[in-house]
Design a protein around this motif. Structure first.
Motif, short mmCIF file in Angstrom:
data_model
loop_
_atom_site.label_atom_id
_atom_site.label_comp_id
_atom_site.label_asym_id
_atom_site.label_seq_id
_atom_site.Cartn_x
_atom_site.Cartn_y
_atom_site.Cartn_z
N LEU A 34 15.80 -53.27 -20.10
CA LEU A 34 14.45 -53.51 -19.52
C LEU A 34 13.30 -52.63 -19.17
CD1 LEU A 34 13.96 -56.37 -18.13
CD2 LEU A 34 14.98 -54.94 -15.94
N VAL A 35 12.13 -53.57 -20.14
CA VAL A 35 11.38 -53.28 -20.17
C VAL A 35 9.94 -53.70 -19.48
CG1 VAL A 35 9.22 -51.47 -22.36
CG2 VAL A 35 11.63 -51.98 -22.44
N LEU A 36 9.14 -52.42 -19.07
CA LEU A 36 7.92 -53.48 -18.37
C LEU A 36 6.88 -52.77 -18.80
CD1 LEU A 36 6.87 -55.64 -15.72
CD2 LEU A 36 6.51 -53.39 -14.36
N LYS A 37 5.77 -53.86 -19.80
CA LYS A 37 4.75 -53.55 -20.54
C LYS A 37 3.45 -54.19 -20.01
CE LYS A 37 7.58 -54.25 -24.06
NZ LYS A 37 7.23 -54.03 -25.34
N TRP B 275 7.10 -48.80 -17.82
CA TRP B 275 8.16 -48.73 -16.50
C TRP B 275 9.99 -49.27 -17.59
CZ3 TRP B 275 12.39 -51.49 -14.91
CH2 TRP B 275 13.26 -50.95 -14.38
N GLN B 276 11.09 -48.56 -17.39
CA GLN B 276 11.76 -49.17 -18.82
C GLN B 276 13.05 -48.88 -17.71
OE1 GLN B 276 12.06 -47.33 -22.70
NE2 GLN B 276 11.01 -45.76 -21.95
N SER B 277 14.13 -49.61 -17.71
CA SER B 277 15.42 -48.76 -16.99
C SER B 277 16.39 -48.30 -17.42
CB SER B 277 16.15 -50.19 -17.39
OG SER B 277 16.45 -50.50 -18.67
N PHE B 278 16.16 -47.46 -18.67
CA PHE B 278 16.12 -46.10 -19.10
C PHE B 278 15.94 -44.99 -19.26
CE2 PHE B 278 17.99 -47.89 -24.17
CZ PHE B 278 18.84 -48.44 -23.71
N ASP B 279 15.06 -44.84 -18.30
CA ASP B 279 14.69 -43.84 -17.79
C ASP B 279 15.18 -43.64 -16.31
OD1 ASP B 279 12.31 -43.04 -19.25
OD2 ASP B 279 11.23 -44.58 -18.21
#
Length: 821
Positions: free
Chosen positions: A140-143, A153-157
């Motif tokens: 899930l990526v916020l861009k 921001w991304q859920s993989f982090d």
């Protein structure tokens, strides 16, 4: 007229309001959440390729807690890979909203419109950062809308308990920020649990599992440029490729799947073990392929306080003597984290003068001691004991050249056995006097009762022995009285007695476990406890009676059965030679060619009898070395025939388990075509190649490609000596070797129409019929091509796991056979 204008104005405003409300909700199929939109209720985001879905979920059937999570879209079981608000659940998703705030953060608002979770990105957010996208990787990526390639921001982090392919796990060397995975608290509660995976806090290039972020209980081993030393599957090229990056800012590991159609994930679950799962389309279930650490008892506090972990026990966790479960319902369901509590409170030494009894110590031998002991300097074991006894908070002590005491709860106690790698110690557990197995209480009335009972015991001693002897005779007589046709019908309690409560395990597989037993006349038998049987009692007895009437020198004799309630057991003759599996490894006993040929011929005759000589054709469906047993004279006995009749619908599920019979399944099983007796021919052919070479196909050293493909090529070219086991030094009948190799290649043809019948195979092996040179099967030709090597490597890797497990079983069987001799 004014009223009409007013009505029109009201209608216009209403339409605008409704339109705005509709636009603020998501469409039914989208992977994007934009500013002004929100997600609530049953609405979800679906990645563009349809692999993943994001929405609200509840982890338990009776749970009133809801979370925002991501799961696999096309898998029937809802397996969560990421959870947003794992510490702050909401109670009503219909009035809860996930949306992008004005400052560019992804925020979850509860029914009171209060934020309960936020992405809280610390990166610079421009005014147009108002787009969240769910990718096909599960990320899930916020861009920024204007720069969609850069993520804010991304859920993989921020992984929860799952590490996905393409994601990373590491540390920021500049800020010292660690990425970590944390287990769920329980299988039904996604709140952070006590188990964590992260890079080693000491800065070394390895990963560790931590309990309560402090106690290390597993290490991956250092990265040596190619693999982590203690991580299975990273020493060779497989379909799961792990890599390690050590850059200027980030140091991390990531992994990829080289086969696009494969679905895999790594999870640190609530039990504290790290597990790699692979999705099997054939059985529509997850298959566990790696587990770290291997023993669940190596996980700290798995059983909670004052409980011991015993890997050889069926219940795994049990309370200490003098203790009972703190939560019996949870304990009975396998949730042991609540641990155990004392049955009786301790009496401190200072309370003895007030009428209390002095606490004692229970000796617990051969255990792995709990962690975090306190060391004392004493002169001997007795002084160590007194130091604990005089300390009201001391709960246990151990003395082995040094004195160690424990205060408060005891956790992570593990029962060890002779032969375990770790040396066991002796722990002295503090108990109330009334909870000691042999209490030191010396009340006068106890002494009086003992003295008065001595005379009576002497008088009735011989009478008791006589009664016991008579009961034993009656019990032994009962075992042989129940007869149904050609079979004995055993009571479950009789089989418990015969097998010493199923204490000596001979082996096990997909159909159940096998235990050694001794009949009253000293005849040794093998008792199989079936798993997965769903038939009624009447139908089960009818099918077993049919199997019991089948008699052939190359079929394992069924002596009897048990059918009581849910218990389904079969009683067979005991085979001292073990299974054929035990002779297919470089360190195994070498069978000469004459013995191998007689075994092959015996197997063929047994299968031909099932296919062609029985009233109903019986398809074995699971021909493999593990189902071929040998008696003392190395006469082959086909075992587990008729399991398809006994297990019914569950049979294919058991058969196609990836760690069960990989390598022997005919193409019909995978493609879903109707099953005929020719599936046994395919398995028989694969087994012949292994018996000729004396090794497993996947571990064969003669070929770098898929061994059956290479073997078929040699047979077609006439070079059969290259297939023969090197340990035989060429000592084999060339005509017989040629027959076996050609039969094997005809049996593994892709089309069942090209395979011979088992009756024809017997005639060929007996020298009655001739056999021509077979073609190379098309499927094996395909596996020899370079573009199919990843599937081949992964197939061989799974076979290697199975072979290592079988080798351990065979070593145990050899020890048992030597003891019997």
């Amino acid at each position: 007229m004014n009223a009409a204008k007013s009505n029109k104005s009201f209608s216009f405003l209403t339409c605008i309001s409704i339109s705005i409300s509709i636009l603020s909700h998501l469409s039914s199929a989208t992977d994007t959440l934009s500013l002004g939109q929100f997600l609530s209720g049953n609405q979800t985001l679906v990645s563009k390729g349809g692999n993943f879905e994001l929405g609200f979920f509840s982890p338990g059937n009776n749970s009133s807690n809801y979370y925002i999570g991501i799961w696999y879209k096309n898998i029937p079981t809802r397996d969560i890979i990421w959870v947003a608000n794992r510490e702050t659940p909401v109670s009503n998703p219909s009035t809860t909203e996930l949306k992008i705030s004005q400052d560019g953060q992804l925020v979850l608002f509860n029914q009171s419109k209060l934020p309960v979770w936020s992405s809280n990105s610390t990166r610079s957010i421009s005014s147009d950062a108002k787009l969240a996208v769910l990718l096909d990787s599960g990320n899930l990526v916020l861009k920024n809308v204007s720069n969609s390639s850069a993520s804010i921001w991304q859920s993989f982090d921020h992984p929860t308990d799952t590490w996905m392919p393409g994601a990373w796990l590491g540390v920021n060397k500049v800020t010292g920020e660690f990425q970590s995975m944390t287990s769920w608290k329980t299988p039904k509660d996604p709140a952070p649990g006590p188990y964590t995976e992260r890079m080693d806090p000491d800065g070394s290039n390895q990963y560790v599992f931590l309990y309560n972020n402090s106690e290390v209980y597993w290490r991956s081993g250092l990265w040596n440029g190619q693999y982590f030393g203690a991580v299975p599957g990273t020493r060779e090229k497989t379909a799961i490729m792990l890599s390690f990056v050590d850059g200027e800012v980030w140091k991390y590991a990531t992994y990829t799947i080289t086969v696009p159609s494969m679905i895999a994930r790594f999870v640190i679950d609530s039990s504290g073990q790290g597990k790699t799962w692979l999705w099997l389309n054939s059985s529509q279930q997850w298959q566990q392929i790696f587990t770290m650490p291997l023993s669940p008892c190596d996980v700290p506090s798995l059983c909670g306080a004052f409980a011991v972990c015993d890997q050889k026990s069926s219940s795994l966790c049990s309370c200490y003597t003098g203790f009972q479960p703190a939560s019996p319902p949870a304990w009975n369901s396998g949730d042991w984290v609540s641990g155990c509590v004392r049955r009786t409170h301790l009496q401190c030494s200072s309370n003895i003068s007030n009428g209390g009894e002095q606490d004692g110590f229970l000796e617990m031998q051969n255990v792995k001691l709990p962690s975090n002991p306190q060391s004392l300097i004493v002169s001997g074991a007795e002084e160590c004991k007194l130091a604990c006894q005089n300390n009201c908070s001391c709960t246990a002590y151990a003395y082995d050249t040094t004195c160690s005491i424990w205060q408060g709860d005891l956790r992570s106690l593990q029962q060890l056995y002779d032969g375990d790698a770790a040396a066991g110690s002796t722990l002295h557990l503090r108990l109330a006097a009334s909870d000691l197995p042999s209490s030191r209480r010396s009340h006068k009335w106890v002494l009086a009762v003992i003295l008065s009972a001595v005379a009576a015991l002497v008088l009735i001693f011989f009478a008791v022995l006589g009664v016991i002897w008579m009961l034993q005779r009656q019990k032994r007589g009962k075992i042989s009285m129940h007869v149904e046709g050609p079979l004995l019908r055993f009571a479950y309690v009789d089989l418990q007695h015969i097998t010493k409560n199923f204490s000596e395990k001979l082996g096990g597989g997909g159909f159940g476990s096998v235990f050694k037993g001794t009949m009253p006349d000293s005849t040794i038998i093998a008792v199989k406890k079936l798993e997965g049987v769903r038939q009624g009692e009447k139908q089960f007895r009818a099918e077993v009676s049919t199997l019991g009437s089948i008699q052939h020198i190359n079929l394992l004799r069924l002596r009897g059965f048990c059918c009581e309630g849910v218990n389904r057991l079969l009683v067979y003759d005991y085979m001292p030679g073990g299974s054929l599996d035990c002779y297919l490894s470089p360190n195994s006993e070498v069978l000469d060619w004459r013995t191998r040929y007689q075994i092959i011929l015996g197997i063929a005759r047994g299968i031909a009898y099932l296919h062609e000589k029985c009233r109903e054709c019986i398809i074995h469906c699971d021909i493999k070395p593990g189902n071929i047993l040998l008696d003392a004279e190395f006469c082959a006995k086909v075992a587990d025939f008729g399991m398809a009749k006994l297990l019914g619908r569950d049979f294919s599920r058991v058969l196609t388990t990836m760690r069960g019979t990989v390598g022997y399944l005919a193409p019909e099983w995978i493609s879903g075509l109707p099953i005929t007796p020719k599936v046994d021919l395919y398995s028989f052919g694969m087994m012949l190649l292994e018996l000729v070479s004396g090794q497993r196909n996947s571990s064969h050293s003669k070929s770098k490609t898929f061994f059956p493909s290479w073997a078929a090529q040699q047979v077609m070219e006439g070079d059969i000596m290259s297939l023969l086991d090197d340990r035989l030094d060429g000592q084999a009948d060339m005509e017989e070797l040629m027959r076996v190799c050609r039969v094997a290649c005809w049996c593994i043809q892709e089309s069942e129409l090209d395979r011979p019948s088992m009756g024809q195979v017997v005639l060929i092996l007996e020298g009655v019929l001739d056999v021509n040179t077979p073609p190379i099967p098309k499927m094996l030709q395909l596996l020899m091509q370079e573009d199919h090597q990843p599937e081949l490597h992964f197939y061989n890797h799974l076979r290697t796991i199975k072979d290592e497990e079988q080798s351990e079983n065979c070593q145990n069987s050899v020890v048992k056979s030597q003891n019997d001799t």
